[in-house]
Write an enzyme that holds these catalytic residues in place. Structure first.
Site, PDB file in Angstrom:
ATOM      1  N   ILE D 205     -10.849  15.675  55.325  1.00  0.00           N
ATOM      2  CA  ILE D 205     -11.268  16.322  56.096  1.00  0.00           C
ATOM      3  C   ILE D 205     -10.269  16.948  57.239  1.00  0.00           C
ATOM      4  CG2 ILE D 205     -12.906  16.707  58.242  1.00  0.00           C
ATOM      5  CD1 ILE D 205     -14.262  14.251  56.544  1.00  0.00           C
ATOM      6  N   LYS D 206     -10.238  18.099  57.679  1.00  0.00           N
ATOM      7  CA  LYS D 206      -9.215  18.873  58.479  1.00  0.00           C
ATOM      8  C   LYS D 206     -10.021  19.551  59.438  1.00  0.00           C
ATOM      9  CE  LYS D 206      -6.195  22.893  58.568  1.00  0.00           C
ATOM     10  NZ  LYS D 206      -6.110  24.366  57.807  1.00  0.00           N
TER      11      LYS D 206
END
Lengths: 308, 308, 308, 308, 308
Positions: D205-206
């Site tokens: 996840i960014k």
């Protein structure tokens, strides 16, 4: 049972269908007290979904139980019992093979405000097959801005149902921005609604009893020019039957709101005289006590038997 | 374990389903402290998604870790643990086979402003199968203008789930332009919400505890005419249970917002008295320290055990 | 029958199609009184759906019966009979193999108010195949904001129809927010409508007889600059035929509203002189008594025979 | 290379995934200068699409050539290179097997005015497989009115990617009518964005580095009640990491706009201190000359190495 | 014919594609008078659909006939002929194997008023294969609010085309609410349009010749800061070519409205000087008499030959 001449005649109008669909049509026509007459009385119970459970079943709380309706259709000798997915699932195994079933595959409720009326798809052809039904039932609202969606969904269901040997029953209830409230049961609109359902490939078509109102000006002119008789309900019924492929499609009428026994029977008598193939009677059946309901349904069937 | 009479009775209402679905229904009914009683207490944790992680887990930071909830459901002896895709994926392998899992396949969040409420599809039947779940869970918002979309998505999920032997749990939470805020938990609306879920083919239905408010004028008339009792929560629960196929569908109630132990137990007592099949209790469980949560869940189960 | 030179020439324009489609094209061109001439007169009956049954059939009540139209097309020696699903189903088995059939796969009605005109899909290629049809028929409304939907639906139908050896007939009727009422039959718009249908892959194209009105300013300039003749209907027909792949697509014209025999024949004469491949004539046929209708259709065919 | 304890620990959080997906996760974690540390620095280049080519590459024209970025990721020892379809296609064969690739499967541009932000789907899982990628990348905009569309598209991509052994990387960038401009990077919103991506099944996840702003009043109350520390970026990073399944999902932070080396490194130091699993750094890399970019990326990696 | 060094170099940029697609790319590059040079001149004829038949073909009525264009492309030695479905179907069999064909799979017309520009899908990859085409052509309108629909449709077409060995040609024509009229051909917008098409996976990209206008303020700043030269068309062409993967995608320019021979050749000279891979020339070809058209196309090819 062997086919009567009348049932054979009706079948001849569906000669383009698969033997599978013809077989299920025979199952409908050859079940119950009207078996072989070519007439039908069907018990439909979708009011729990369409109007709410308490409004529908508080008058006769036994009717909260889905099994009740299977048994009522059986006891009264109806040709078939029609209901939404959950109701059919509840009793399909217990009553397997005892009464022809029609799975209603779309439904609406009164909780949502929807601009252009359109029922939700709530079951499928696969459901009808796994539950042993002889037919699917689908409601269209001609006059709605969502017409294309509904006709196209029906198209998809119909081709699949016919491929798999089911009968297609269409409730054709005009409604929406294209019509006045009064227009929903206008005689011209009823004839149109019956034709649309027939053209969409329905085998059995259900409309509401037509009133003497004429909705479209173009139709008013035609009614006047050709002196079409629309005074009595029998007259109007005759016109709707004729509009439905010249009488070559099974056309039945809904019973409408709950009312007194006399009113029900009087209306049915007019419909029968006008050539209706039968009635579909929900609230007038299941909102009465079981005994009264069986009696009323029997009286209705007797009327149809006499004209058959 | 062998089936108790009560579980056999419940199963008889689902006799139209595949043995696969019946098997998973038994797995739910025969797990944990309420095994065999026909009652259920389920731990649901979708608040991280629905309300945000900090709001949900800051009161008990251990609960940020998805493993925590699997263990809590196990320790407390719940019938099942329900959560969105990510949470189930996080622990499905580690806790494989230890507690029945319900995969929540649609979810909403509070970040977006959506006119007509409709959760997003976030997981599939295939996900439920690969992760070893016994059921899928789906939220409908009757009353929303997106009703058709939701019912149709549920139809697609349901037919697939049943084909593949899963149980279908429906959260039926009325909401949207068709309803007042108060109406979302009105007793007539709750009965309607339960029926709609049942008609859509749900096996287990979850609604909110009904208030004494009546939303629809047509229902108000019926309530008055038939003198329906709706004063106590137990009365209202009885009506909702009856509306749900005359009691022939497993109907459970949500616990709602976090509150004191006494309030929780008092509400559960009323629900149990009214015939509820159980409770689904999230925030009141995981926002307490583990020990307190296990104790509260145990007390809740004890209430249901007594009425079973 | 062996192919005439003219039919061979027409076939050469469709050399990219499968033999299956070429075969069905030959079936259309080699049936009835115009067989082998390369000209076509088709009986289309979708008015029950498009305008309502009473408006359509009260002038000649025999026409309520779908069988009537099969027989009329046969008796008059038309190249084909075109109708919606229900009508075709009603007679397809009884009249199997006696007259080439065109299944109209989309339809509209006058009950709904639809902002941007778009017919509903009402039948499928599979329906056409199971009913023994040689072609599907589809209506597009160039000028409608729903253009993309219609062109794309037609694209899907066309690729399937060609894959399975059917002919594709397109009714190209400009209509919608992009056009004035007068513009719907403007000569520039008619040429454009014919081209669009041809580019979408239609084998047979049906447009309305063009008026001398020019709708688009850009076209007006071109008409003036190149001194294009559009005074007579024959002139305008010539331009539309030329616009339709330089005459290399079968282009036919609709008969329009019911009118006197003289007017009908005069219009047909102009169309024939201008190079039309034929006419498609509904209300002017089935709203007359059978004998009159057969006579009128015969006269129309005679006109086309003379110019062939 | 053999798995380090840390990589084994990270893998244990993904134990529900197929060996195929676990393998590709190892490929990401075991490549480049940070191999085996459990930390990642990724080079993403989608700015040509998202902002336009000249704005993106005029500062360093060598970067117009897609090959440049493959080589830069290789030279700098990044864990992976992420880009849209065209860029990956341009070099996938030439650099086959040399650097793990992440195919960005949706993208936006600045030319269109779109009311509710939603990127277009621009590539598929099949593209990722045929091009030898280890992962797909997808951007969601929580807060957008098109949320459901995006979550559902991601759901479809995710189930397919996992079935076929790919890793799923989600860019979670809150945006849309549900949020103020400042709210897009608010700390409560960042925690929420991380959770949503995790619940949707993302493996990596960014998010953007969170600011000290709190957007939602309900969250403000919770922050105050529990005295949550959000003063320093390290504090806030810690909270976001915790919100992401208690630290059991790989969470990395974007580098944001191009800025001076000192600022970049200072921000990365805070993120690393707060527990970030790494950084994804585009403009700060490819808009510098190659040598400067390699040096900066090396310095960033060194910071992460120290905390690993 | 054997591959020239230049064609081999161009092919090396497409090394990630299947041999099937590489083969069709070679067929395009190795056909006609420019065979082997790496330059292309293509004859496109979709104006009958896009502008109307009379506006398009009245200046040269022979051009109404689809065969005319196949023959013109052959006689002039163009690399390929591009047209919509109907036109290609009309001649594909007759001219089979004589000239590479590009099937235009989406099209628009001027009859409908569509708020946000978006062409209709009018043909499919299957059509291209059954008709022997080497490529599909698709038009995107970056700047339109329907951007996502178009990019996603192209994504679906592209993955299928590549799977089946076809080349993908994208017409990238910025248009819509996001842009001023002048902005549609602004130099910054043209560079952006070329990049978007390349990122979407196009093999050959067609844009309009860029003007010196700069549309986006963010771009204006970058143009100034880096002193980018955009005075001459050759300068601007150079920038667009560079923006298209540093020159590693085949980029060609449209000829635009019909104009005098001198103007056409002058513009082509500038494009060629700036590095264009060729031109696509419709109205300037088929609206001239055949002899003049062949001469003009030959002159254009000569210009490209000189710079190759």
């Amino acid at each position: 049972m062997a086919l009567t001449d009348r049932v054979q005649q009706i079948l001849s109008w569906y000669s383009s269908e698969n033997p599978g669909t013809q077989t299920n049509l025979v199952r409908l026509l050859n079940h119950g007290k009207l078996a072989g007459t070519g007439k039908l009385v069907i018990l439909p119970v979708d009011q729990g979904f369409e109007h709410g459970p308490v409004r529908s079943f508080a008058p006769n709380p036994d009717a909260y139980d889905p099994d009740y309706h299977f048994q009522l259709a059986l006891d009264a000798g109806c040709n078939a019992y029609a209901a939404p997915l959950g109701s059919i699932e509840a009793g399909a195994s217990k009553f397997a093979g005892q009464v022809p079933l029609i799975l209603k595959v779309n439904n609406s409720d009164t909780l949502a405000k929807i601009d252009q009326p359109c029922s939700a798809l709530t079951a499928s052809v696969e459901d009808a097959l796994r539950l042993g039904c002889v037919a699917i039932g689908y409601t269209i609202y001609p006059g709605s801005g969502q017409r294309n969606q509904m006709y196209q969904d029906l198209r998809d269901l119909t081709i699949e149902a016919k491929r798999k040997g089911l009968v297609v029953v269409v409730w054709s209830y005009p409604r929406g921005a294209g019509l006045s409230k009064q227009g929903e049961t206008a005689v011209d609109v009823c004839t149109y609604a019956a034709t649309i359902a027939a053209q969409l490939g329905a085998h059995i078509i259900k409309v509401k009893p037509p009133t003497a109102h004429v909705e479209q000006p173009e139709h008013q002119k035609v009614f006047e020019k050709h002196g079409l008789k629309i005074e009595s309900l029998a007259d109007r019924t005759r016109l709707v039957v004729q509009s439905c492929f010249g009488g070559k499609r099974v056309l039945i009428f809904s019973g409408g709101e709950a009312k007194g026994e006399t009113d029900v029977l009087k209306e049915v008598q007019e419909l029968a005289t006008g050539g209706s193939f039968g009635s579909i009677m929900g609230r007038n059946a299941f909102q009465r006590k079981r005994g009264d309901a069986v009696k009323l349904l029997t009286d209705v069937m007797d009327i149809y038997k006499k004209v058959s």
